[in-house]
Design a protein around this motif. Structure first.
Motif, PDB file in Angstrom:
ATOM      1  N   VAL A   1     -41.376  31.945 -14.698  1.00  0.00           N
ATOM      2  CA  VAL A   1     -41.553  31.859 -16.149  1.00  0.00           C
ATOM      3  C   VAL A   1     -42.027  30.469 -16.535  1.00  0.00           C
ATOM      4  CG1 VAL A   1     -40.404  32.005 -18.389  1.00  0.00           C
ATOM      5  CG2 VAL A   1     -39.807  33.627 -16.576  1.00  0.00           C
ATOM      6  N   GLU A   2     -41.395  29.438 -15.973  1.00  0.00           N
ATOM      7  CA  GLU A   2     -41.800  28.056 -16.264  1.00  0.00           C
ATOM      8  C   GLU A   2     -43.239  27.805 -15.831  1.00  0.00           C
ATOM      9  OE1 GLU A   2     -38.885  25.879 -14.133  1.00  0.00           O
ATOM     10  OE2 GLU A   2     -37.259  26.287 -15.572  1.00  0.00           O
ATOM     11  N   GLN A   3     -43.602  28.356 -14.676  1.00  0.00           N
ATOM     12  CA  GLN A   3     -44.974  28.202 -14.194  1.00  0.00           C
ATOM     13  C   GLN A   3     -45.953  28.904 -15.121  1.00  0.00           C
ATOM     14  OE1 GLN A   3     -45.957  28.047  -9.818  1.00  0.00           O
ATOM     15  NE2 GLN A   3     -46.718  30.106 -10.254  1.00  0.00           N
ATOM     16  N   SER A   4     -45.548  30.051 -15.666  1.00  0.00           N
ATOM     17  CA  SER A   4     -46.404  30.804 -16.589  1.00  0.00           C
ATOM     18  C   SER A   4     -46.649  30.035 -17.872  1.00  0.00           C
ATOM     19  CB  SER A   4     -45.758  32.166 -16.906  1.00  0.00           C
ATOM     20  OG  SER A   4     -45.571  32.921 -15.736  1.00  0.00           O
ATOM     21  N   ILE A   5     -45.647  29.285 -18.322  1.00  0.00           N
ATOM     22  CA  ILE A   5     -45.791  28.498 -19.553  1.00  0.00           C
ATOM     23  C   ILE A   5     -46.828  27.392 -19.375  1.00  0.00           C
ATOM     24  CG2 ILE A   5     -44.581  26.931 -21.114  1.00  0.00           C
ATOM     25  CD1 ILE A   5     -42.064  28.624 -20.671  1.00  0.00           C
ATOM     26  N   THR A   6     -46.856  26.781 -18.199  1.00  0.00           N
ATOM     27  CA  THR A   6     -47.844  25.718 -17.964  1.00  0.00           C
ATOM     28  C   THR A   6     -49.266  26.263 -17.986  1.00  0.00           C
ATOM     29  OG1 THR A   6     -47.795  25.958 -15.542  1.00  0.00           O
ATOM     30  CG2 THR A   6     -46.174  24.485 -16.524  1.00  0.00           C
ATOM     31  N   VAL A   7     -49.418  27.531 -17.636  1.00  0.00           N
ATOM     32  CA  VAL A   7     -50.754  28.144 -17.598  1.00  0.00           C
ATOM     33  C   VAL A   7     -51.314  28.349 -18.997  1.00  0.00           C
ATOM     34  CG1 VAL A   7     -51.990  30.257 -16.916  1.00  0.00           C
ATOM     35  CG2 VAL A   7     -50.323  29.244 -15.366  1.00  0.00           C
ATOM     36  N   LEU A   8     -50.459  28.315 -20.018  1.00  0.00           N
ATOM     37  CA  LEU A   8     -50.895  28.605 -21.386  1.00  0.00           C
ATOM     38  C   LEU A   8     -51.886  27.589 -21.928  1.00  0.00           C
ATOM     39  CD1 LEU A   8     -47.529  29.705 -23.060  1.00  0.00           C
ATOM     40  CD2 LEU A   8     -49.418  31.159 -22.329  1.00  0.00           C
ATOM     41  N   VAL A   9     -51.842  26.366 -21.428  1.00  0.00           N
ATOM     42  CA  VAL A   9     -52.740  25.319 -21.942  1.00  0.00           C
ATOM     43  C   VAL A   9     -54.177  25.635 -21.540  1.00  0.00           C
ATOM     44  CG1 VAL A   9     -53.260  22.849 -21.963  1.00  0.00           C
ATOM     45  CG2 VAL A   9     -50.892  23.637 -21.683  1.00  0.00           C
ATOM     46  N   PRO A  10     -55.093  25.786 -22.509  1.00  0.00           N
ATOM     47  CA  PRO A  10     -56.488  26.063 -22.164  1.00  0.00           C
ATOM     48  C   PRO A  10     -57.085  24.944 -21.313  1.00  0.00           C
ATOM     49  CG  PRO A  10     -56.104  26.471 -24.495  1.00  0.00           C
ATOM     50  CD  PRO A  10     -54.879  25.784 -23.969  1.00  0.00           C
ATOM     51  N   ARG A  11     -57.926  25.306 -20.371  1.00  0.00           N
ATOM     52  CA  ARG A  11     -58.485  24.316 -19.449  1.00  0.00           C
ATOM     53  C   ARG A  11     -59.351  23.285 -20.173  1.00  0.00           C
ATOM     54  NH1 ARG A  11     -58.280  24.297 -14.227  1.00  0.00           N
ATOM     55  NH2 ARG A  11     -57.524  26.445 -14.217  1.00  0.00           N
ATOM     56  N   ILE A  12     -59.852  23.638 -21.351  1.00  0.00           N
ATOM     57  CA  ILE A  12     -60.677  22.689 -22.095  1.00  0.00           C
ATOM     58  C   ILE A  12     -59.848  21.469 -22.509  1.00  0.00           C
ATOM     59  CG2 ILE A  12     -60.278  23.686 -24.392  1.00  0.00           C
ATOM     60  CD1 ILE A  12     -63.241  23.163 -24.984  1.00  0.00           C
ATOM     61  N   PHE A  13     -58.513  21.652 -22.667  1.00  0.00           N
ATOM     62  CA  PHE A  13     -57.619  20.545 -23.015  1.00  0.00           C
ATOM     63  C   PHE A  13     -56.953  19.937 -21.785  1.00  0.00           C
ATOM     64  CE2 PHE A  13     -57.310  23.421 -26.808  1.00  0.00           C
ATOM     65  CZ  PHE A  13     -58.090  22.632 -27.641  1.00  0.00           C
ATOM     66  N   TRP A  14     -57.027  20.626 -20.663  1.00  0.00           N
ATOM     67  CA  TRP A  14     -56.395  20.172 -19.427  1.00  0.00           C
ATOM     68  C   TRP A  14     -57.322  20.523 -18.261  1.00  0.00           C
ATOM     69  CZ3 TRP A  14     -51.118  22.338 -17.258  1.00  0.00           C
ATOM     70  CH2 TRP A  14     -50.736  21.570 -16.137  1.00  0.00           C
ATOM     71  N   PRO A  15     -58.400  19.760 -18.079  1.00  0.00           N
ATOM     72  CA  PRO A  15     -59.409  20.098 -17.052  1.00  0.00           C
ATOM     73  C   PRO A  15     -58.838  20.223 -15.649  1.00  0.00           C
ATOM     74  CG  PRO A  15     -60.229  18.397 -18.532  1.00  0.00           C
ATOM     75  CD  PRO A  15     -58.773  18.560 -18.845  1.00  0.00           C
ATOM     76  N   SER A  16     -57.778  19.444 -15.347  1.00  0.00           N
ATOM     77  CA  SER A  16     -57.209  19.489 -13.990  1.00  0.00           C
ATOM     78  C   SER A  16     -56.094  20.526 -13.860  1.00  0.00           C
ATOM     79  CB  SER A  16     -56.680  18.105 -13.617  1.00  0.00           C
ATOM     80  OG  SER A  16     -55.651  17.701 -14.507  1.00  0.00           O
ATOM     81  N   LYS A  17     -55.985  21.421 -14.825  1.00  0.00           N
ATOM     82  CA  LYS A  17     -54.930  22.436 -14.783  1.00  0.00           C
ATOM     83  C   LYS A  17     -55.031  23.251 -13.494  1.00  0.00           C
ATOM     84  CE  LYS A  17     -55.128  26.373 -17.084  1.00  0.00           C
ATOM     85  NZ  LYS A  17     -55.116  27.387 -18.172  1.00  0.00           N
ATOM     86  N   PRO A  18     -53.906  23.517 -12.820  1.00  0.00           N
ATOM     87  CA  PRO A  18     -53.944  24.319 -11.587  1.00  0.00           C
ATOM     88  C   PRO A  18     -54.605  25.671 -11.819  1.00  0.00           C
ATOM     89  CG  PRO A  18     -51.773  23.349 -11.905  1.00  0.00           C
ATOM     90  CD  PRO A  18     -52.549  23.088 -13.166  1.00  0.00           C
ATOM     91  N   VAL A  19     -55.336  26.146 -10.834  1.00  0.00           N
ATOM     92  CA  VAL A  19     -55.985  27.446 -10.928  1.00  0.00           C
ATOM     93  C   VAL A  19     -54.914  28.538 -10.865  1.00  0.00           C
ATOM     94  CG1 VAL A  19     -57.648  29.022  -9.861  1.00  0.00           C
ATOM     95  CG2 VAL A  19     -58.057  26.544  -9.838  1.00  0.00           C
ATOM     96  N   THR A  20     -54.904  29.395 -11.868  1.00  0.00           N
ATOM     97  CA  THR A  20     -53.860  30.418 -11.969  1.00  0.00           C
ATOM     98  C   THR A  20     -53.826  31.310 -10.737  1.00  0.00           C
ATOM     99  OG1 THR A  20     -54.181  30.421 -14.372  1.00  0.00           O
ATOM    100  CG2 THR A  20     -52.931  32.238 -13.421  1.00  0.00           C
ATOM    101  N   GLU A  21     -54.998  31.701 -10.262  1.00  0.00           N
ATOM    102  CA  GLU A  21     -55.078  32.558  -9.081  1.00  0.00           C
ATOM    103  C   GLU A  21     -54.386  31.909  -7.887  1.00  0.00           C
ATOM    104  OE1 GLU A  21     -56.941  35.889  -6.788  1.00  0.00           O
ATOM    105  OE2 GLU A  21     -56.908  35.521  -8.942  1.00  0.00           O
ATOM    106  N   GLN A  22     -54.582  30.611  -7.711  1.00  0.00           N
ATOM    107  CA  GLN A  22     -53.968  29.912  -6.585  1.00  0.00           C
ATOM    108  C   GLN A  22     -52.454  29.814  -6.742  1.00  0.00           C
ATOM    109  OE1 GLN A  22     -56.006  26.147  -6.306  1.00  0.00           O
ATOM    110  NE2 GLN A  22     -57.951  27.078  -5.660  1.00  0.00           N
ATOM    111  N   LEU A  23     -51.989  29.600  -7.979  1.00  0.00           N
ATOM    112  CA  LEU A  23     -50.553  29.550  -8.222  1.00  0.00           C
ATOM    113  C   LEU A  23     -49.896  30.879  -7.862  1.00  0.00           C
ATOM    114  CD1 LEU A  23     -50.349  27.723 -11.681  1.00  0.00           C
ATOM    115  CD2 LEU A  23     -49.715  26.798  -9.461  1.00  0.00           C
TER     116      LEU A  23
END
Length: 467
Positions: free
Chosen positions: A333-355
């Motif tokens: 659940v915590e990991q899912s919350i981090t995914v909510l940030v759009p990549r345009i605001f967080w370019p280095s956001k982990p790739v959801t597929e890889q997570l």
């Protein structure tokens, strides 16, 4: 619809699961009790035995509501498709028993355990839906009948290019999927409205965009969007053309299940791995599917056993968790919350597929060097979080969320047609599929925000107004 319901009746939904637990020492018996239990749940809920179905519309005119369509697609796929896999464990091939076959007791036990979780999840999900289901309710806004067809017409025209625009903008691709689904629902619903009204221009425009969406499904390399494209159009046309839909769409759906395994296999091989362009790959895949001939039975049986259901992968997760890998508890659940940030605001956001795939590899279900993507289903993530308790809690919340959002959409958009049939089914189509936690939460949260923005735009344009 009577809003009062008897809580004791909800216990009936869990009887198949309870009885299957009693027979856990006999895997084959336990499996069939749990498997048939889902049909019992379908009967009890769709006939209004637990909670009366909404009486504000006929059954045919409320099919898209969660209690009917979400339950049938999500629970039907999750709970009922495993029968072919289990038959193969018992020694059946192409529906014929193999002489002198000795079933593997361990695999039978794992499959039975998975099916019990499926049955529990089905009961929990529909309990969540029924607990919050309240109809009829007075929408806050309304849309004039004469504006409805026009609204669908413009929704069809605008949503498709919007999906293309979002796809081209780095970091906003997640919105492209929402508008793509909305475009597909708008074109199908627009056709269903335009055909009886014989509005030629609307029919032509909606058909063109429906065809574009259907072509996108054809070249995607996935079976699901193709099947849904045909099924949804049939559902929208059913209230007006019941006999024609039953005579045409049911045989077409059966035909799709026969030819799609070969079609998808060929298009993936040629388009994904062979470097062939989508048009040529599609043409070659169609030829292969139509001319599969003697290999049809073998290919179809392989699809039914190994691809139609995900019970084999679920068995792998049960093998590894919690014996080898502990429960994740709230980590997913915590990991899912981090995914909510759009990549345009967080370019280095982990790739959801890889997570998501990390827990797949850690469990040993799929080899890390394999090119196969085997993301866990929602019920698998629920199990990985807290075992049976996780299945009950998360599937219950799943049902609550689907029903609550559907009702909110009807409240915002003037009722069932725009609210549930178009907006909910378009923006929240992920409820039909039940993907991993990260994909579900991301789609639902941003879909909800998109729904509120769309409602505001329509109010400003005076397409919908205060009731």
């Amino acid at each position: 619809m009577n809003r009062n319901f008897v809580f004791e009746k909800f216990i009936l939904l869990y009887l198949p699961w309870i009885i299957s637990l009693i027979f856990a020492s006999q895997p084959t018996v336990s499996y069939f009790i749990a498997w048939s239990g889902s049909f019992f749940i379908f009967f009890m809920t769709l006939t209004g035995q637990i909670v009366p179905l909404p009486d504000d519309r006929s059954f045919a005119n409320q099919i898209m509501r969660p209690v009917i369509l979400v339950q049938i697609i999500f629970a039907g796929y999750m709970c009922c498709t495993s029968i072919f896999y289990f038959m193969s464990l018992l020694g059946y091939n192409n529906f014929e028993s193999t002489p002198f076959f000795l079933p593997d007791p361990y695999k039978l036990e794992l499959a039975a355990k998975c099916q019990r979780y499926y049955c529990l999840g089905h009961a929990a999900m529909i309990s969540g839906i029924l607990m919050v289901m309240r109809y009829p309710q007075q929408p806050k806004y309304k849309v004039q009948p004469e504006k409805l067809s026009k609204m669908l017409y413009y929704a069809t025209i605008l949503s498709f290019p919007m999906s293309v625009i979002f796809l081209k903008i780095d970091g906003l691709a997640q919105f492209a999927n929402q508008f793509s689904s909305l475009s597909f629902m708008a074109s199908a619903l627009g056709l269903a409205f335009a055909i009886p009204q014989k509005k030629v221009l609307n029919i032509i425009v909606c058909f063109i965009f429906y065809a574009l969406n259907f072509y996108s499904a054809m070249v995607s390399g996935f079976k699901e969007p193709i099947i849904l494209s045909v099924m949804v159009l049939g559902l929208f046309l059913y209230p007006v053309y019941k006999r024609i839909v039953l005579l045409i769409f049911i045989p077409v759906m059966l035909l799709l299940f026969l030819v799609l395994p070969t079609y998808v296999s060929v298009i993936r091989q040629n388009s994904w791995g062979g470097g062939q362009n989508a048009s040529d790959a599609t043409s070659e895949a169609l030829d292969a599917a139509i001319n599969q001939g003697a290999n049809a039975d073998e290919g179809t049986w392989y699809f039914l056993v190994n691809r139609l259901s995900e019970i084999d992968m679920f068995s792998g997760y049960i093998e590894s968790t919690p014996e080898k890998i502990g429960y994740y508890h709230l980590a997913l659940v915590e990991q899912s919350i981090t995914v909510l940030v759009p990549r345009i605001f967080w370019p280095s956001k982990p790739v959801t597929e890889q997570l998501v795939m990390k827990r797949v590899y850690d469990s040993g279900v799929i080899n890390p060097f394999s090119t196969v993507s085997a993301k866990p289903a929602f019920i698998v993530d629920a199990y990985l979080s807290w075992g049976g308790l996780g299945v009950f809690v998360f599937l219950f919340l799943y049902g609550v969320a689907a029903q609550s959002i559907s009702q909110k959409a009807e409240w915002l958009f003037g009722g069932y047609t725009l609210g549930t049939a178009l907006v909910f089914s378009g923006l929240f189509q992920i409820f039909w599929r039940g993907l991993s936690f990260e994909f579900i939460l991301n789609n639902v949260v941003w879909g909800y925000i998109s729904m509120l923005i769309l409602a505001h735009i329509l109010r400003r344009a005076r397409i919908i107004e205060l009731a």
